[in-house]
Design an enzyme around this catalytic site. Structure first.
Site, short mmCIF file in Angstrom:
data_model
loop_
_atom_site.label_atom_id
_atom_site.label_comp_id
_atom_site.label_asym_id
_atom_site.label_seq_id
_atom_site.Cartn_x
_atom_site.Cartn_y
_atom_site.Cartn_z
CE LYS A 133 24.83 3.33 -73.33
NZ LYS A 133 24.16 2.59 -74.42
N GLY A 151 30.39 0.36 -76.95
CA GLY A 151 30.96 1.14 -78.04
C GLY A 151 30.12 2.39 -78.14
CG HIS A 152 29.42 4.60 -75.26
ND1 HIS A 152 29.36 4.99 -73.95
CD2 HIS A 152 28.79 3.40 -75.31
CE1 HIS A 152 28.75 4.06 -73.24
NE2 HIS A 152 28.40 3.08 -74.04
CD GLN A 202 27.44 -2.63 -71.10
OE1 GLN A 202 27.67 -2.32 -69.95
NE2 GLN A 202 28.34 -2.52 -72.05
CG ASP A 211 24.49 -0.51 -79.32
OD1 ASP A 211 25.52 -0.13 -78.75
OD2 ASP A 211 24.35 -1.66 -79.79
P1 GDP Z 1 25.73 4.09 -77.44
O1 GDP Z 1 26.38 2.77 -77.23
O2 GDP Z 1 24.46 4.23 -76.66
O3 GDP Z 1 26.66 5.25 -77.24
O4 GDP Z 1 25.28 4.11 -78.98
P2 GDP Z 1 26.19 3.62 -80.23
O5 GDP Z 1 27.22 4.64 -80.50
O6 GDP Z 1 26.61 2.22 -80.07
O7 GDP Z 1 25.08 3.58 -81.38
C1 GDP Z 1 24.35 4.71 -81.73
C2 GDP Z 1 24.56 4.96 -83.23
O8 GDP Z 1 23.59 5.89 -83.68
C3 GDP Z 1 25.90 5.60 -83.54
O9 GDP Z 1 26.30 5.18 -84.80
C4 GDP Z 1 25.59 7.08 -83.54
O10 GDP Z 1 26.50 7.84 -84.33
C5 GDP Z 1 24.22 7.08 -84.15
N1 GDP Z 1 23.32 8.17 -83.74
C6 GDP Z 1 23.18 8.74 -82.51
N2 GDP Z 1 22.17 9.63 -82.52
C7 GDP Z 1 21.67 9.61 -83.77
C8 GDP Z 1 20.58 10.30 -84.40
O11 GDP Z 1 19.85 11.08 -83.81
N3 GDP Z 1 20.34 10.01 -85.72
C9 GDP Z 1 21.09 9.11 -86.41
N4 GDP Z 1 20.78 8.89 -87.68
N5 GDP Z 1 22.13 8.45 -85.85
C10 GDP Z 1 22.40 8.69 -84.55
P1 IMO Z 2 26.72 0.05 -75.24
O1 IMO Z 2 27.33 0.65 -74.01
C1 IMO Z 2 24.41 -3.23 -76.96
C2 IMO Z 2 24.90 -7.17 -75.10
C3 IMO Z 2 25.52 -8.25 -75.96
C4 IMO Z 2 24.82 -9.48 -75.39
C5 IMO Z 2 24.76 -9.17 -73.91
C6 IMO Z 2 25.89 -9.79 -73.10
O2 IMO Z 2 27.48 0.32 -76.48
O3 IMO Z 2 25.27 0.37 -75.34
P2 IMO Z 2 28.47 -9.17 -72.85
O4 IMO Z 2 29.57 -9.12 -73.86
O5 IMO Z 2 28.24 -7.89 -72.13
O6 IMO Z 2 28.62 -10.32 -71.89
O7 IMO Z 2 27.14 -9.50 -73.71
O8 IMO Z 2 24.82 -7.75 -73.79
N1 IMO Z 2 25.69 -5.91 -74.97
C7 IMO Z 2 25.41 -4.79 -75.60
N2 IMO Z 2 24.46 -4.51 -76.52
N3 IMO Z 2 25.22 -2.25 -76.50
C8 IMO Z 2 26.15 -2.51 -75.57
O9 IMO Z 2 26.90 -1.53 -75.01
C9 IMO Z 2 26.29 -3.84 -75.11
N4 IMO Z 2 27.12 -4.42 -74.21
C10 IMO Z 2 26.73 -5.69 -74.13
O10 IMO Z 2 25.22 -8.04 -77.33
O11 IMO Z 2 23.48 -9.52 -75.85
MG MG Z 3 27.08 1.11 -78.33
#
Ligand code: GDP
Ligand code: IMO
Ligand code: MG
Length: 424
Positions: free
Chosen positions: A16, A40-41, A221, A13
């Site tokens: 990416k 979840g991206h 991840q 999270d």
């Molecule tokens: P990923 O899994 O690495 O793609 O990240 P996620 O989408 O799960 O979580 C990142 C969260 O931070 C999302 O809600 C993005 O919209 C938000 N986000 C990304 N970059 C920024 C930033 O620079 N500032 C803020 N406030 N939010 C951001």
């Molecule tokens: P993105 O790509 C954050 C974590 C889960 C748990 C562990 C194992 O959005 O960054 P799983 O369901 O994979 O067997 O769970 O890994 N986890 C993540 N945490 N971002 C993710 O993906 C994750 N994918 C798995 O919360 O700790």
């Molecule tokens: Mg994510």
């Protein structure tokens, strides 16, 4: 060498999705190589938000090919939902979305087992999407691959073998396995829709490599959730590190030009496991509220804490990082001081590295830096940032010995300060 890998340098999270969407503008292809719907991206363009779980974060760039590599595990219902949602937005995927015939399928028994385990004493805090049990079937050489659906008799044999293997596990928990017939019927229906997208994605990728077109490999991840390099057993079941791109996408290491690690300006973690820089109480709540730190897949509140520089040095080593993309700088905007973990005290002494296998015993050593107490989201140039925010970025770059490629100051695609050309 045309390929660039973008990976998570922390516990997932990191943002990416935002970075890949931004960099995909110039990419011929974007390929996901690991994980499945546990990811979840989030992509935000002009305030319009899209969360992708299986589709690569290049989907909004309609000139870019999107590939799902064989290192992934796929839930076909989720994939069809995502394709449908993109169709409703008027974004075409025909002729530009390709899915590896070797990717493994998440089946209902995987989700069942994941859920049963998470209800028990040995829970890990998984996303309960069946990802771990699916990779278990893959490693046990009884998993179902997408290409198996071409031959219904083969699909049936594979499913029955897997179900027989899981039966004692499921019955020991007092539960029942899903009946095979409805599972096979749903798979056949999915195949009818998805077949035009299915191919050997490694061959498609090679076509881009041969013509020296830019390829973006999108990690899922993060480094500390990697099966080999993460905080085992509190990890996911795939190769989240950069090396996973070679096996999971089918691209040779000699074709990789650069590896970029995405890190938040602080740290978060979802699920159980050690997190030494975690902030409990109001300071942690503050970061969670300001950063909207709630899982994009499960909605779970993310644990929050200070930036962990030993963790980033560790990510540099195991991924061969060439640089960092620092996200969510704006979330720190209103703090008087920002703390950063610079080292660890462990039973065997102080170390600047991440003692990954004894993290539970390690005590973080913090440096305290001045905050900037100025809004940064409107900044588009490094020089526009307040001096203390620039000093913070400089500190991170110096301590990790990594150049910063971009600093993100908001979720929107354009809320980004570019410091270096990722393709340069
Ligand atoms: P990923 O899994 O690495 O793609 O990240 P996620 O989408 O799960 O979580 C990142 C969260 O931070 C999302 O809600 C993005 O919209 C938000 N986000 C990304 N970059 C920024 C930033 O620079 N500032 C803020 N406030 N939010 C951001
Ligand atoms: P993105 O790509 C954050 C974590 C889960 C748990 C562990 C194992 O959005 O960054 P799983 O369901 O994979 O067997 O769970 O890994 N986890 C993540 N945490 N971002 C993710 O993906 C994750 N994918 C798995 O919360 O700790
Ligand atoms: Mg994510």
């Amino acid at each position: 060498m045309p390929a660039i890998i973008v990976i998570g340098a922390q516990w997932g999270d990191e943002g990416k999705g935002k970075i890949v969407d931004l960099y995909a503008e110039r990419a011929g292809a974007v390929v996901r190589y690991a994980g499945g719907p546990n990811a979840g991206h989030t992509l935000v363009v002009h305030g319009d938000k899209l969360v992708v779980r299986l589709l690569p974060s290049g989907v909004l760039r309609t000139e870019t090919e999107c590939l799902l590599g064989q290192g992934m595990v796929l839930d076909l219902a989720t994939l069809r939902e995502e394709i449908g949602a993109l169709g409703q937005r008027g974004i075409p995927l025909a002729g530009r979305l390709f899915v590896s015939e070797r990717a493994h399928l998440i089946l209902p028994h995987h989700v069942l087992v994941d859920g049963l385990r998470e209800a028990g004493a040995g829970k890990l805090g998984t996303t309960k999407r069946g990802v771990g049990p699916c990779y278990e079937d893959k490693a046990a050489r009884r998993g179902m691959r997408l290409g198996d659906l071409r031959d219904p008799a083969r699909a049936r044999r594979v499913l029955e073998t897997a179900l027989a293997a899981w039966q004692p596990v499921v019955e020991a928990e007092g539960a029942r396995l899903p009946a095979p017939e409805p599972v096979l019927a749903a798979l056949a229906e999915s195949w009818a829709e998805l077949a035009p997208h299915v191919c050997d994605t490694s061959v498609r990728l090679d076509a881009f490599v041969q013509k020296d077109a830019l390829v973006l490999c999108e990690g899922a991840q993060g480094t500390l959730l990697d099966l080999d390099h993460g905080t085992y057993p509190f990890v996911t079941s795939s190769s989240a590190v950069s090396g996973g791109a070679c096996t999971g996408a089918g691209i040779g290491p000699t074709r990789i030009r650069r590896v970029l690690g995405v890190t938040k300006a602080y740290t978060t973690r979802v699920g159980d496991g050690p997190f030494p820089t975690e902030l409990l109480g109001t300071a942690g709540d503050h970061l969670r509220q300001r950063g909207v730190e709630f899982g994009s897949v499960t909605g779970r509140p993310r644990r929050t804490g200070w930036l962990d520089l030993p963790g980033l040095r560790y990510a540099r080593r195991v991924n061969g990082l060439d640089g960092l993309c620092v996200t969510k700088l704006d979330v720190l905007d209103d703090l008087e001081h920002v703390e950063v973990c610079v080292a660890y005290d462990t039973p065997s002494g102080r170390t600047a590295d991440l003692p990954v296998d004894e993290l539970a015993l390690a005590k973080p050593v913090f440096a305290r830096l001045p905050g900037w107490r100025t809004a940064t989201s409107a900044c588009r140039e490094l020089s526009a940032l307040p001096a203390a925010a620039r000093a913070y970025l400089d500190f991170v770059a110096r301590e990790t010995e990594l150049p910063i490629y971009c600093a993100s100051v908001g979720p929107n695609r354009d809320e980004t300060i570019t410091l270096r050309d990722p393709y340069g």
